[in-house]
Design a protein around this motif. Structure first.
Motif, short mmCIF file in Angstrom:
data_model
loop_
_atom_site.label_atom_id
_atom_site.label_comp_id
_atom_site.label_asym_id
_atom_site.label_seq_id
_atom_site.Cartn_x
_atom_site.Cartn_y
_atom_site.Cartn_z
N THR A 59 5.97 5.56 -1.78
CA THR A 59 7.00 5.56 -0.75
C THR A 59 7.30 4.13 -0.33
OG1 THR A 59 7.63 6.39 1.44
CG2 THR A 59 5.31 5.85 1.12
N GLU A 110 0.83 -1.21 0.00
CA GLU A 110 0.00 0.00 0.00
C GLU A 110 0.87 1.25 0.00
OE1 GLU A 110 -2.47 -0.61 3.42
OE2 GLU A 110 -3.59 -2.24 2.46
N ALA A 111 1.97 1.23 0.75
CA ALA A 111 2.88 2.37 0.79
C ALA A 111 3.52 2.60 -0.58
CB ALA A 111 3.95 2.17 1.86
N GLU A 112 3.93 1.50 -1.23
CA GLU A 112 4.54 1.61 -2.56
C GLU A 112 3.56 2.21 -3.57
OE1 GLU A 112 6.19 -2.10 -3.84
OE2 GLU A 112 7.52 -2.21 -2.10
N GLN A 113 2.29 1.85 -3.45
CA GLN A 113 1.28 2.41 -4.34
C GLN A 113 1.12 3.91 -4.15
OE1 GLN A 113 -2.08 -0.10 -3.48
NE2 GLN A 113 -1.42 -1.69 -4.89
N ARG A 114 1.46 4.39 -2.97
CA ARG A 114 1.43 5.83 -2.69
C ARG A 114 2.75 6.50 -3.02
NH1 ARG A 114 -0.79 3.73 1.87
NH2 ARG A 114 1.01 4.27 3.12
#
Length: 119
Positions: free
Chosen positions: A45, A39-43
């Motif tokens: 970061t 989920e962080a990578e999709q944002r």
């Protein structure tokens, strides 16, 4: 070939098209934690905020309560989120694996009444 689009209008990546857990089974508490880095990578970061970690830990709290050691792990990690800014994927993977292992051990732990006596 037609392009697939998810309900929210996002074009899925390869991992979005494959179920994380077999169809008909719910993801384990560890699986829910493992979703955080994705989920962080999709944002954009590689870091997971302590607030996101805290929210996810609260979401697995009831499942962790099934095993005393798993609950202690979640409670300890919740306390640690108060003094942290972010988590890295490797930390989350380690924690998720430990949580799943503790829950699995508790599920197969045999009580004295389950053991066969030699009498």
């Amino acid at each position: 070939m037609s392009e697939r689009v998810l309900v929210d209008g996002v074009t899925p990546g390869p991992s979005d098209l494959e179920p994380a857990a077999p169809v008909g089974t719910e993801p384990s508490p560890g699986d829910l934690l493992r979703l955080l880095p994705t989920e962080a990578e999709q944002r954009g970061t590689r870091f997971v905020s302590a607030q996101a970690m805290q929210a996810r830990l609260f979401s697995v709290y009831d499942a962790a309560a099934a095993a005393e050691d798993a609950l202690a792990l979640v409670q300890h990690q919740l306390t640690l989120t108060l003094n942290r800014s972010y988590y890295e994927a490797s930390e989350i993977e380690t924690m998720a694996s430990e949580l799943d292992a503790l829950l699995m051990l508790d599920a197969i732990d045999l009580g004295e009444e389950d053991l066969v006596s030699e009498e």
